[in-house]
Design a protein around this motif. Structure first.
Motif, PDB file in Angstrom:
ATOM      1  N   THR A  77       0.829  -1.210   0.000  1.00 57.95           N
ATOM      2  CA  THR A  77       0.000   0.000   0.000  1.00 57.95           C
ATOM      3  C   THR A  77       0.859   1.254   0.000  1.00 57.95           C
ATOM      4  O   THR A  77       0.640   2.185  -0.784  1.00 57.95           O
ATOM      5  CB  THR A  77      -0.910   0.005   1.247  1.00 57.95           C
ATOM      6  N   SER A  80       3.084   1.553  -3.470  1.00 59.72           N
ATOM      7  CA  SER A  80       2.327   1.870  -4.684  1.00 59.72           C
ATOM      8  C   SER A  80       1.568   3.187  -4.506  1.00 59.72           C
ATOM      9  O   SER A  80       1.435   3.967  -5.440  1.00 59.72           O
ATOM     10  CB  SER A  80       1.353   0.736  -5.027  1.00 59.72           C
ATOM     11  N   GLY A  81       1.109   3.444  -3.292  1.00 66.65           N
ATOM     12  CA  GLY A  81       0.330   4.661  -3.040  1.00 66.65           C
ATOM     13  C   GLY A  81       1.173   5.916  -3.188  1.00 66.65           C
ATOM     14  O   GLY A  81       0.733   6.906  -3.762  1.00 66.65           O
ATOM     15  N   GLY A 146      -9.589  -2.865  -0.817  1.00 63.60           N
ATOM     16  CA  GLY A 146      -8.440  -3.721  -1.093  1.00 63.60           C
ATOM     17  C   GLY A 146      -7.151  -3.103  -0.591  1.00 63.60           C
ATOM     18  O   GLY A 146      -6.079  -3.540  -0.958  1.00 63.60           O
ATOM     19  N   PHE A 147      -7.265  -2.062   0.229  1.00 63.47           N
ATOM     20  CA  PHE A 147      -6.132  -1.327   0.813  1.00 63.47           C
ATOM     21  C   PHE A 147      -5.316  -0.563  -0.222  1.00 63.47           C
ATOM     22  O   PHE A 147      -4.165  -0.229   0.015  1.00 63.47           O
ATOM     23  CB  PHE A 147      -5.191  -2.252   1.610  1.00 63.47           C
ATOM     24  N   ASN A 148      -5.898  -0.295  -1.394  1.00 63.23           N
ATOM     25  CA  ASN A 148      -5.164   0.494  -2.380  1.00 63.23           C
ATOM     26  C   ASN A 148      -5.431   1.975  -2.150  1.00 63.23           C
ATOM     27  O   ASN A 148      -6.569   2.397  -1.935  1.00 63.23           O
ATOM     28  CB  ASN A 148      -5.569   0.104  -3.799  1.00 63.23           C
ATOM     29  N   TYR A 149      -4.367   2.756  -2.244  1.00 67.60           N
ATOM     30  CA  TYR A 149      -4.454   4.208  -2.098  1.00 67.60           C
ATOM     31  C   TYR A 149      -5.260   4.769  -3.257  1.00 67.60           C
ATOM     32  O   TYR A 149      -4.986   4.445  -4.422  1.00 67.60           O
ATOM     33  CB  TYR A 149      -3.032   4.781  -2.082  1.00 67.60           C
TER      34      TYR A 149
END
Lengths: 336, 478
Positions: A77, A80-81, A146-149
């Protein structure tokens, strides 16, 4: 003991190690235009961290890999975030690292100036952006289920995070100038001491407002206590510097960085990346961690490795404990 | 969306470019650390000046490259999370462990002792200072082991279970992960290939000086050392490559079929190895080829009547196993990368052998050749050792990683499913352009600096103290 807590502690320790150690490297790099009156001065400044900048930077590599192994969701996270911010940090670290090696390869002044500039930029950009990144972690960022920023690069540049960036920039700047004053002598040391005094005062003002904001908005009891301790050690560092006790000043400054980082991590706990949009999407030490078996294996590795690492790195610092003087530089042979 | 802004395609290009670039410096670091350690040991044991000169000279070339290896390595570690976050979430429990072990057990060690070696000449006793370069060499080799164990999991996943609830692979047996048969075969293959690259560098530099008839007292032993190192490391690279090939056939038969662009399953004499083929890029039809019968059977099974599965059969099997899809790597890449790797590697062993024969003191043929007009060309051929050995190394990696496609983790996760879902094509395009520009300009600077230092040759040593005869070690600084 729950191993996820232990690993939160180990990750905290590794980031403290990274910021305390590479933090003064950043400060030393940034101080070149302020303190280096001629080429010998600039070489003295660079050589204060010559043998150690590489092992200091390695703390980041180890912290990153340990984060990957112990908390893969946190690693995924975060990295990539904060894509573009980390890209800028990476490019800066590349430019800084090669500049140390390349600078003395040719005698021309223009060649050296170019790499001096790259060392300054390569030190200042990460010093600032690490603060921005950790400010955003503490503040919370929008995450999906999905814990994606889900935010953008510009969402990271909010007032609180920018203040955090300014704080780390100044902290590391002062930390580095105190290190220069600890490791040099004569006129250069006096200039470093004076500069550390001035930047120290500015750091107190900025860091105090940042720690106050953190404590009021995101703090817990223990993070508040540690913020207070950090404030006390910071003031002690400036006072010790004013009285010419550079060893104490540098030690107190290192403690300040350590307590500040510890305070930030404690204000997170047990979250590791709080979601600003919906608390249910927050990453915690429980839902971000690796399986119990992986943590057990890694615990054994860390228990064996960390004492050894501290021992041989401590020995390195001991071998290179002497002050770097102008005579030392002028009489020496360039490394390569 | 514009197809040029496909984050998957751009991320793959970025990972490929940055990895190949990183691996230009890794073999030099691994190979040269050992070489310098050997020269320094020779100096400590014999006290001969030429060995100290060689230590310092090749140490300098080693160090110009070292910083690049470090800083480009951080990029590699960060990219898993930055560009491949779904991959990181899926395999982090397994794949993170060897990476963290590498940092804790090997890389810290290497980074600390290299600093002690560079700056410790006048601060440590002679024996202890020698130990620091050996520690650096050991650290770099150990570091490679953990990275290759991590990579081997992607080629041949072992020691894990799939946790359906969490949708990820979880480590169940660290020992199985670290003794993956692909890792056990790929590690020595890679390390010996790194030694070949270092040997190539030494041969190139020594041949350049010798062809100009300068620095003979140091460059003659250097050339001899380089040639022996190339021949021994080269022979071991070929042997370990053979065992890696066997492991590959057992774990990733599609990669072997793709290496040979062989569509139909073949046995015995039909399982031939083609040296050269002209045909369509995907290798499905050929116009002309030169083939050695039985060789592929032997390489794949160590028997002459073995059966090697073809792409068509494997594709059909995989569709049954994993569902509809294309399970064939890009054939022209794997086919040619495999050939260039082998051709360049074998060429080096041969060159080193010829070089050793010709440079023998008693070699009448050598003396005549070097004196005649062929002499110039022999030196020119030797000077190409370094770039060509690096080329072989790159081809090996391109083959092994492109041959893994379309899988990211063989049989478990496809490359297309590993990419970060929230990183946009524009962001990856920005980073790809930034890396290309910075890496490109640094490559130019790096090459010029190494060339300059190499052409300058070894420095003269400072005079020993007239009365005591002791030569003081100089202080080293940036």
């Amino acid at each position: 003991m729950d191993l996820t807590i232990l690993w939160f502690g180990i990750i905290t320790f590794l980031f403290i190690g990274y910021f305390v150690l590479d933090g003064f490297d950043f400060g030393v790099g940034m101080s070149i235009p302020f303190l280096g009156k001629d080429d010998t001065d600039r070489r003295v400044i660079i050589n204060t961290i010559g043998p150690i900048w590489d092992l200091n930077e390695t703390w980041l590599i180890v912290a990153g890999a340990s984060l990957f192994a112990a908390f893969p969701e946190w690693y995924a996270t975060l990295f990539s975030g904060f894509y573009l911010a980390l890209l800028l940090i990476l490019l800066s670290l590349i430019l800084r690292g090669v500049s140390f090696e390349y600078r003395h390869q040719r005698p021309e002044a223009a060649w050296k100036r170019r790499f001096d500039a790259m060392i300054v930029i390569g030190s200042a950009v990460p010093a600032f952006l690490w603060g921005v990144a950790f400010g955003n972690i503490v503040r919370g960022v929008p995450l999906d289920s999905g814990f994606n920023y889900t935010g953008s690069f510009f969402d990271l540049l909010n007032p609180y995070a920018l203040l955090a960036g300014l704080t780390t920039l100044l902290l590391f700047f002062t930390h580095g100038t105190l290190f220069v004053s600890l490791k040099t002598d004569g006129e250069l040391q006096r200039r470093a001491r004076r500069l550390a005094g001035r930047s120290g005062l500015l750091t107190i003002v900025v860091a105090a407002s940042f720690l106050l904001w953190t404590t009021l908005a995101y703090g817990t009891f223990w993070s508040a206590v540690l913020s207070l301790v950090a404030a006390v050690t910071l003031i002690s560092a400036v006072l010790a510097n004013a009285r010419g006790r550079e060893g104490w000043a540098f030690g107190a400054m290192a403690a300040t960085v350590a307590f500040a980082v510890l305070s930030l991590f404690l204000s997170l706990f047990p979250d590791v990346m709080p979601a600003s949009n919906n608390p249910a999407n927050s990453l915690t030490i429980a839902n971000a961690s690796s399986s119990a078996y992986t943590l057990q294996v890694m615990t054994w590795v860390a228990l064996v490795a960390l004492p050894l690492i501290l021992a041989y790195q401590g020995w390195t610092y001991w071998v290179f404990r002497k002050r770097i003087t102008r005579a030392h530089i002028e009489g020496a042979q360039a490394a390569h | 969306m514009n197809e040029w802004l496909d984050p998957l395609l751009l991320s793959r290009w970025q990972f490929g470019l940055t990895t190949v670039y990183h691996f230009l410096f890794v073999p030099i670091t691994i190979g040269m650390a050992l070489t310098v350690a050997l020269f320094q040991t020779a100096w400590v044991r014999t006290d001969k000046e030429k060995y100290l000169q060689l230590t310092k000279f090749f140490g300098k070339l080693f160090l110009i490259n070292f910083a690049m290896g470090v800083v480009t390595g951080i990029v590699q570690e960060f990219q898993f999370g930055m560009n491949w976050s779904d991959y990181s979430r899926f395999v982090g429990d397994v794949f993170g462990a060897p990476l963290a072990m590498e940092g804790l057990l090997a890389f810290f060690f290497e980074a600390t002792f290299i600093g002690l070696w560079i700056f410790g000449w006048d601060k440590l006793p002679r024996g202890l200072h020698l130990a620091t370069i050996w520690a650096t060499a050991v650290g770099s080799i150990l570091s490679a082991y953990f990275i290759i164990a991590a990579n081997a999991f992607m080629q041949n996943p072992v020691g894990y279970d799939i946790n359906e609830a969490k949708g990820r692979a979880e480590l169940t047996d660290i020992w199985a992960l670290l003794t993956n048969k692909v890792a056990l075969a790929a590690f020595p293959h890679t390390i010996f290939a790194c030694f070949m690259v270092a040997a190539g560098l030494i041969i190139t530099v020594a041949a350049w000086h010798l062809s100009r008839n300068q620095h003979l007292d140091t460059m003659r032993p250097a050339l001899k050392f380089g040639l022996w190192m190339m021949m021994i490391a080269g022979a071991l690279t070929v042997l370990t490559g053979d065992s890696l090939g066997l492991a590959m056939v057992q774990t990733q038969p599609m990669k072997m079929a793709a290496a040979e662009a062989m569509y139909t399953t073949s046995t015995g004499a039909d399982a031939s190895f083609s040296i050269f083929t002209l045909g369509t890029p995907d290798g499905s039809s050929e116009l002309f080829s030169i083939r050695i019968p039985y060789l592929l059977s032997f390489l794949s099974t160590h028997t002459f009547d073995g059966t090697v599965e073809g792409i068509n059969d494997l594709q059909a099997q995989y569709v049954q196993l994993y569902g509809p899809g294309d399970y064939t790597p890009t054939i022209w890449v794997t086919y040619w990368a495999f050939r260039w790797m082998i051709a360049l590697g074998v060429l080096h062993v041969f060159t080193a052998f010829v070089g050793l024969v010709l440079t023998r003191k008693k070699s009448a043929l050598g003396a005549r050749l070097f004196a005649g007009r062929w002499g110039r060309w022999i030196w020119k051929a030797a000077i190409w050792s370094f770039p060509l050995s690096l080329g072989a190394m790159i081809m090996g990696w391109v083959f092994t990683e492109m041959g893994r496609q379309p899988w990211l983790v063989f049989g478990l996760l496809k490359t297309a499913d590993g990419v970060s879902p929230n990183v946009t094509g524009l962001e990856v395009l920005i980073s790809l352009i930034a890396f290309t520009l910075i890496y490109g300009s640094l490559a130019v600077v790096e090459f010029k600096l190494i060339k300059k230092a190499a052409q300058k040759g070894p420095d003269d040593l400072p005079e020993p103290h007239p009365e005591t005869g002791v030569r003081r070690q100089e202080t080293t600084v940036y």
